[in-house]
Scaffold this motif. Structure first.
Motif, PDB file in Angstrom:
ATOM      1  N   LYS A   1      36.992  48.577  32.924  1.00 21.32           N
ATOM      2  CA  LYS A   1      37.282  47.225  33.405  1.00 21.32           C
ATOM      3  C   LYS A   1      38.796  47.042  33.542  1.00 21.32           C
ATOM      4  O   LYS A   1      39.560  47.425  32.673  1.00 21.32           O
ATOM      5  CB  LYS A   1      36.715  46.189  32.428  1.00 21.32           C
ATOM      6  CG  LYS A   1      36.915  44.760  32.902  1.00 21.32           C
ATOM      7  CD  LYS A   1      36.022  43.818  32.166  1.00 21.32           C
ATOM      8  CE  LYS A   1      36.291  42.374  32.410  1.00 21.32           C
ATOM      9  NZ  LYS A   1      36.531  41.938  33.734  1.00 21.32           N
TER      10      LYS A   1
ATOM     11  N   ASN B   1      42.236  45.106  33.525  1.00 19.83           N
ATOM     12  CA  ASN B   1      42.836  43.972  32.847  1.00 19.83           C
ATOM     13  C   ASN B   1      43.601  43.165  33.904  1.00 19.83           C
ATOM     14  O   ASN B   1      44.686  43.560  34.337  1.00 19.83           O
ATOM     15  CB  ASN B   1      43.773  44.448  31.733  1.00 19.83           C
ATOM     16  CG  ASN B   1      44.367  43.297  30.954  1.00 19.83           C
ATOM     17  OD1 ASN B   1      44.735  42.269  31.512  1.00 19.83           O
ATOM     18  ND2 ASN B   1      44.485  43.477  29.665  1.00 19.83           N
ATOM     19  N   TYR B   2      43.003  42.054  34.332  1.00 19.25           N
ATOM     20  CA  TYR B   2      43.579  41.266  35.415  1.00 19.25           C
ATOM     21  C   TYR B   2      44.976  40.751  35.088  1.00 19.25           C
ATOM     22  O   TYR B   2      45.863  40.771  35.939  1.00 19.25           O
ATOM     23  CB  TYR B   2      42.664  40.100  35.789  1.00 19.25           C
ATOM     24  CG  TYR B   2      41.375  40.506  36.466  1.00 19.25           C
ATOM     25  CD1 TYR B   2      41.141  41.801  36.900  1.00 19.25           C
ATOM     26  CD2 TYR B   2      40.373  39.583  36.680  1.00 19.25           C
ATOM     27  CE1 TYR B   2      39.958  42.170  37.523  1.00 19.25           C
ATOM     28  CE2 TYR B   2      39.179  39.935  37.308  1.00 19.25           C
ATOM     29  CZ  TYR B   2      38.985  41.229  37.726  1.00 19.25           C
ATOM     30  OH  TYR B   2      37.818  41.577  38.351  1.00 19.25           O
TER      31      TYR B   2
ATOM     32  N   ASP C   1      46.905  31.317  32.544  1.00 16.37           N
ATOM     33  CA  ASP C   1      46.638  32.237  33.660  1.00 16.37           C
ATOM     34  C   ASP C   1      47.172  31.767  35.007  1.00 16.37           C
ATOM     35  O   ASP C   1      46.449  31.715  36.008  1.00 16.37           O
ATOM     36  CB  ASP C   1      45.139  32.560  33.760  1.00 16.37           C
ATOM     37  CG  ASP C   1      44.678  33.423  32.604  1.00 16.37           C
ATOM     38  OD1 ASP C   1      45.455  34.290  32.165  1.00 16.37           O
ATOM     39  OD2 ASP C   1      43.542  33.232  32.148  1.00 16.37           O
TER      40      ASP C   1
ATOM     41  N   ILE D   1      44.068  32.988  37.495  1.00 18.23           N
ATOM     42  CA  ILE D   1      42.781  33.552  37.090  1.00 18.23           C
ATOM     43  C   ILE D   1      41.915  32.378  36.662  1.00 18.23           C
ATOM     44  O   ILE D   1      42.298  31.616  35.770  1.00 18.23           O
ATOM     45  CB  ILE D   1      42.917  34.562  35.931  1.00 18.23           C
ATOM     46  CG1 ILE D   1      43.825  35.720  36.327  1.00 18.23           C
ATOM     47  CG2 ILE D   1      41.535  35.078  35.517  1.00 18.23           C
ATOM     48  CD1 ILE D   1      44.146  36.673  35.184  1.00 18.23           C
TER      49      ILE D   1
ATOM     50  N   ASP E   1      37.673  31.373  36.033  1.00 18.06           N
ATOM     51  CA  ASP E   1      36.274  31.790  35.964  1.00 18.06           C
ATOM     52  C   ASP E   1      36.105  33.291  36.225  1.00 18.06           C
ATOM     53  O   ASP E   1      35.243  33.710  36.996  1.00 18.06           O
ATOM     54  CB  ASP E   1      35.413  30.987  36.949  1.00 18.06           C
ATOM     55  CG  ASP E   1      35.471  29.497  36.677  1.00 18.06           C
ATOM     56  OD1 ASP E   1      35.511  29.121  35.491  1.00 18.06           O
ATOM     57  OD2 ASP E   1      35.494  28.710  37.637  1.00 18.06           O
ATOM     58  N   SER E   2      36.975  34.096  35.617  1.00 26.24           N
ATOM     59  CA  SER E   2      36.937  35.564  35.714  1.00 26.24           C
ATOM     60  C   SER E   2      37.191  36.099  37.119  1.00 26.24           C
ATOM     61  O   SER E   2      36.876  37.243  37.424  1.00 26.24           O
ATOM     62  CB  SER E   2      35.608  36.109  35.192  1.00 26.24           C
ATOM     63  OG  SER E   2      35.429  35.735  33.851  1.00 26.24           O
ATOM     64  N   LYS E   3      37.774  35.262  37.982  1.00 28.32           N
ATOM     65  CA  LYS E   3      38.145  35.703  39.329  1.00 28.32           C
ATOM     66  C   LYS E   3      39.634  35.464  39.538  1.00 28.32           C
ATOM     67  O   LYS E   3      40.231  34.583  38.926  1.00 28.32           O
ATOM     68  CB  LYS E   3      37.355  34.954  40.399  1.00 28.32           C
ATOM     69  CG  LYS E   3      35.890  35.304  40.422  1.00 28.32           C
ATOM     70  CD  LYS E   3      35.188  34.648  41.587  1.00 28.32           C
ATOM     71  CE  LYS E   3      33.707  35.026  41.568  1.00 28.32           C
ATOM     72  NZ  LYS E   3      32.987  34.419  42.688  1.00 28.32           N
TER      73      LYS E   3
ATOM     74  N   ASN F   1      35.665  39.582  43.328  1.00 29.34           N
ATOM     75  CA  ASN F   1      36.392  38.881  42.262  1.00 29.34           C
ATOM     76  C   ASN F   1      37.761  38.393  42.719  1.00 29.34           C
ATOM     77  O   ASN F   1      38.584  38.000  41.906  1.00 29.34           O
ATOM     78  CB  ASN F   1      36.550  39.782  41.041  1.00 29.34           C
ATOM     79  CG  ASN F   1      35.247  39.992  40.309  1.00 29.34           C
ATOM     80  OD1 ASN F   1      34.260  39.309  40.567  1.00 29.34           O
ATOM     81  ND2 ASN F   1      35.232  40.940  39.395  1.00 29.34           N
TER      82      ASN F   1
END
Length: 109
Positions: free
Chosen positions: A3, A5-6, A37, A61, A63-65, A90
């Protein structure tokens, strides 16, 4: 697949865009609010008698997008994020009107 890491990826990409590419004596500021974020690249200063101030890149960032609010780069931050492993579903091109997002290859919201 690991995954991405944004937060770290966004900061890395924006840092790469923080070079002063203007022909003026302006300052480039990286503004990272990692708690809420919000991530920005801002140009500011003076070009002779003319004030320079502008947000070049603004990414959030939510809602995980990844929501791209502003992108004044040639390459496109969305393309850089996708190339780094962020799924296109995303990434939201928030600077486009909601009804137009369905015609992009990225998320609608």
């Amino acid at each position: 697949m690991e995954k991405v890491n944004y937060k770290e990826l966004i900061q890395t990409i924006l840092t790469q865009h923080s070079g002063n590419d203007l022909d003026t004596e302006t300052e480039v500021q990286l503004l990272f609010d990692t708690e809420r974020d919000h991530y920005h690249v801002v140009h500011l200063g003076w070009d002779e008698q003319q004030r320079v101030y502008g947000c070049v890149i603004h990414v959030d960032i939510k809602d995980s997008k990844i929501w791209i609010q502003r992108d004044r780069t040639e390459t496109g931050i969305a393309n850089e994020l996708a190339a780094a492993g962020v799924p296109k579903e995303n990434i939201v091109l928030a600077f486009k009107a909601p009804y137009l997002r369905q015609f992009t290859e990225f998320a609608v919201g």
